[in-house]
Structures are given as C-alpha cells and as structure tokens.
Design a protein around this motif. Sequence first.
Motif, PDB file in Angstrom:
ATOM      1  N   TRP A 176       0.836  -1.198   0.000  1.00 49.99           N
ATOM      2  CA  TRP A 176       0.000   0.000   0.000  1.00 49.99           C
ATOM      3  C   TRP A 176       0.869   1.246   0.000  1.00 49.99           C
ATOM      4  O   TRP A 176       1.921   1.297   0.645  1.00 49.99           O
ATOM      5  N   TYR A 177       0.374   2.263  -0.674  1.00 53.52           N
ATOM      6  CA  TYR A 177       1.106   3.531  -0.753  1.00 53.52           C
ATOM      7  C   TYR A 177       1.428   4.066   0.648  1.00 53.52           C
ATOM      8  O   TYR A 177       2.542   4.530   0.896  1.00 53.52           O
ATOM      9  N   GLU A 178       0.479   3.982   1.549  1.00 56.23           N
ATOM     10  CA  GLU A 178       0.685   4.550   2.884  1.00 56.23           C
ATOM     11  C   GLU A 178       1.753   3.789   3.676  1.00 56.23           C
ATOM     12  O   GLU A 178       2.293   4.322   4.647  1.00 56.23           O
ATOM     13  N   ASP A 179       2.057   2.556   3.277  1.00 58.63           N
ATOM     14  CA  ASP A 179       3.058   1.763   3.989  1.00 58.63           C
ATOM     15  C   ASP A 179       4.451   1.869   3.356  1.00 58.63           C
ATOM     16  O   ASP A 179       5.422   1.306   3.890  1.00 58.63           O
ATOM     17  N   LEU A 180       4.553   2.562   2.238  1.00 63.52           N
ATOM     18  CA  LEU A 180       5.862   2.791   1.627  1.00 63.52           C
ATOM     19  C   LEU A 180       6.620   3.869   2.385  1.00 63.52           C
ATOM     20  O   LEU A 180       6.018   4.734   3.034  1.00 63.52           O
ATOM     21  N   SER A 181       7.928   3.831   2.301  1.00 57.89           N
ATOM     22  CA  SER A 181       8.719   4.912   2.891  1.00 57.89           C
ATOM     23  C   SER A 181       8.473   6.195   2.104  1.00 57.89           C
ATOM     24  O   SER A 181       7.937   6.173   0.977  1.00 57.89           O
ATOM     25  N   GLY A 182       8.873   7.317   2.667  1.00 60.77           N
ATOM     26  CA  GLY A 182       8.686   8.588   1.979  1.00 60.77           C
ATOM     27  C   GLY A 182       9.373   8.620   0.630  1.00 60.77           C
ATOM     28  O   GLY A 182       8.813   9.114  -0.362  1.00 60.77           O
ATOM     29  N   GLY A 183      10.587   8.083   0.571  1.00 62.66           N
ATOM     30  CA  GLY A 183      11.301   8.042  -0.699  1.00 62.66           C
ATOM     31  C   GLY A 183      10.639   7.135  -1.715  1.00 62.66           C
ATOM     32  O   GLY A 183      10.592   7.451  -2.913  1.00 62.66           O
ATOM     33  N   GLN A 184      10.114   5.990  -1.258  1.00 66.68           N
ATOM     34  CA  GLN A 184       9.410   5.084  -2.169  1.00 66.68           C
ATOM     35  C   GLN A 184       8.131   5.731  -2.683  1.00 66.68           C
ATOM     36  O   GLN A 184       7.777   5.596  -3.857  1.00 66.68           O
ATOM     37  N   GLN A 185       7.431   6.428  -1.805  1.00 62.01           N
ATOM     38  CA  GLN A 185       6.228   7.135  -2.237  1.00 62.01           C
ATOM     39  C   GLN A 185       6.548   8.136  -3.340  1.00 62.01           C
ATOM     40  O   GLN A 185       5.822   8.243  -4.335  1.00 62.01           O
ATOM     41  N   ARG A 186       7.655   8.852  -3.172  1.00 64.17           N
ATOM     42  CA  ARG A 186       8.007   9.854  -4.184  1.00 64.17           C
ATOM     43  C   ARG A 186       8.342   9.174  -5.511  1.00 64.17           C
ATOM     44  O   ARG A 186       8.020   9.690  -6.580  1.00 64.17           O
ATOM     45  N   ARG A 187       8.950   7.995  -5.446  1.00 70.13           N
ATOM     46  CA  ARG A 187       9.267   7.277  -6.686  1.00 70.13           C
ATOM     47  C   ARG A 187       7.992   6.780  -7.386  1.00 70.13           C
ATOM     48  O   ARG A 187       7.919   6.765  -8.613  1.00 70.13           O
ATOM     49  N   VAL A 188       6.991   6.382  -6.607  1.00 64.83           N
ATOM     50  CA  VAL A 188       5.697   6.042  -7.210  1.00 64.83           C
ATOM     51  C   VAL A 188       5.120   7.268  -7.916  1.00 64.83           C
ATOM     52  O   VAL A 188       4.589   7.178  -9.037  1.00 64.83           O
ATOM     53  N   CYS A 189       5.243   8.420  -7.282  1.00 62.13           N
ATOM     54  CA  CYS A 189       4.731   9.658  -7.881  1.00 62.13           C
ATOM     55  C   CYS A 189       5.469   9.977  -9.179  1.00 62.13           C
ATOM     56  O   CYS A 189       4.858  10.413 -10.162  1.00 62.13           O
ATOM     57  N   VAL A 190       6.784   9.759  -9.187  1.00 60.53           N
ATOM     58  CA  VAL A 190       7.546   9.940 -10.428  1.00 60.53           C
ATOM     59  C   VAL A 190       6.997   9.003 -11.499  1.00 60.53           C
ATOM     60  O   VAL A 190       6.774   9.395 -12.651  1.00 60.53           O
ATOM     61  N   GLY A 191       6.755   7.741 -11.116  1.00 63.89           N
ATOM     62  CA  GLY A 191       6.225   6.776 -12.062  1.00 63.89           C
ATOM     63  C   GLY A 191       4.879   7.188 -12.622  1.00 63.89           C
ATOM     64  O   GLY A 191       4.589   6.963 -13.807  1.00 63.89           O
ATOM     65  N   SER A 192       4.038   7.811 -11.788  1.00 66.35           N
ATOM     66  CA  SER A 192       2.708   8.216 -12.251  1.00 66.35           C
ATOM     67  C   SER A 192       2.778   9.260 -13.352  1.00 66.35           C
ATOM     68  O   SER A 192       1.850   9.390 -14.154  1.00 66.35           O
TER      69      SER A 192
END
Length: 326
Positions: free
Chosen positions: A124-140
Amino acid sequence: MEAVVEATDLEKRYGETTALSGASVSVEPGEVFSLIGPNGAGKTTLVRALTGTTEPDGGRARILGESPSAVDRGRLGVLPQEFSPPARLSARELLVYYAGLYDDARDPDDVLADVGLVDAGDTWYEDLSGGQQRRVCVGSALVNDPDLLFLDEPTTGIDPAGRRTVWRLIEDLADGGTTVVLTTHDMAEAERLADRVGLLADGTIVAQGTPEALVRDHGGSSRLTVETAADPDVFADLEYAVERPDRGRGRTVDDAVVVRDIDPAAIGAVVDYLEARDIGYTGLSWAEPDLEDVYLTLADVAERERTDRLERGADESDLARAGETA
C-alpha cells in the motif's frame, strides 16, 4: 526548430505578492532544463503557468506548439511538488489507475521497474517509505510516455540509491527524446542532469546557460581551505589572496582561511609556507567552483537587490507620507 517550451515575460501575482515578474525561458526538443532558485523564488508558479494549471497575469507561454491549457494532456507528464494519491492502493494499483487515464499507456510493471520498485509493487502507498512514495509519484508522471515531462523537485525525500535510480531514468528519457523541465534544490542533481540551468530569483530568470558556462562566468575562483586558527594577516607575503570563509550575514569562520585562485600544483608551496613560519594547521582541502557557488553568488546578489528595492520603496513611502502631512 520550434522550442518545446517557450515563455516570455510571464507575470503572476497573488494579492500583493508577486510570484513571477517577467520570467522568460525557452527549452529545446530533447533538452533537460533545470530551474534552481531559493524558496519563494517562483519556481513552482512558473511550472504551473507552463503546464496550464495557473493562468499568468501577463506574458505569453506555449508548450508543444500550443497554449498550455490547450495541449494534448497525453503528450504531457507532470509531477507537482505536492502530490497525494490514494493511500489505500498499492504502488502497482496506483500506476494501473493512472495508466487507465490514457489511451496508449505504458505497462505499469515496466514503470515500476523503471523507478526501482518491483519488490514493493503490492505494498500500500501509505506503507511505503517517503522516498518510495516519491518514486511512485515519479512513475505516475511517466505512464503515458510523455513527450514533455515537468518534474517539480522529483527526488525530495529519496535516499541516495533511489535518487540515482531516478537520475538514470531521467537520463534515459532524455536520450530517448523526451524533453524534461525539472526544479531542484540539489545542485549536484542539476549539474549532472541538466543540459542548461536557469536561476530563478525574485520572480525572474537572472541567469541561464550550461552548468559549465555558469560556473565559468559566475562561480568564482578555485580555493584552498586551510584549517587553522591563524589570522589571515600572517599570510601577508603569500602571493595568493587569503581570507576568512564567509558564512553569511557578514559573519566569518574563525578556524579556517581560504587561499583564492590557486592551482593544485601550488598547494605544496602553501604547505612549505605554513611550515617555514610554524603556522599550525589541521587540514587542507582544495576545490574548484561548482554550480553551488554559482547559486550562492547569484541568489545573494538577487536578494541584496531585492532588499535595496524594498528599502527604497519604504523610503519613498515615508517621503510621500511626509509630503501629505506637510
């Protein structure tokens, strides 16, 4: 060849606050252009004006040959500075969702691989680290395989290894012909990725060019830092300029001196000078000017000019009020 991004004299005000005051920039096809500048300089406002998410009060902007509000959104990728996708979706589900907004999107699993999150795809997005969340956002911002990509501080909060993954991804995109505009506070990021850099200060572009040209024109001289409590006066007969390092606001460092405009080959002569005069020191470090030196120099000049304008404005207001009461 027509520029992919073209902005001329953009202006934007929010009440009494001026965010953009005549900002002009041009970005060529396949170029990586980096915007740097202090907080509040107008970088995010400029990106919003260029992507059609805010309407400038003056000036003209075109991207991909059209008005920012009219361009085909399938050709455009945008990662805003603040981006909060649904927290109870996995990284893969988020990319599947954003891919579903386009007719011809990339495979979300390929995008996960690009941003280095294959092993975290089902988290889940909320369980990712802050850096991982930002990488998901880059991917989007990449699922539609955009021709033009805007990244507003893309690596904020990402650890060094993840940052390098994103850097390599941006380099690969540029090599493939994607035009990239990114904002950053990381001078190493700008120096590595950007074909050209623009420094935005007080709402306008005060300098732009290749990193090498900016360093050459504004970076200053090479320097040798000597960690010593000795006063700069004891170096009076050294053939190089010696001073205390400046740490801002008129303050200097007390436990070091800087020898300016010195080549590495001359460091031995400085060591001989120190030892011949029994000047104690605990370390030496030599550095060439870099983009951070350019940033600090130009941002400082812009801030001083802004302060002078504000002070002149205050003085003129005082004179006007005095005239009214005379």
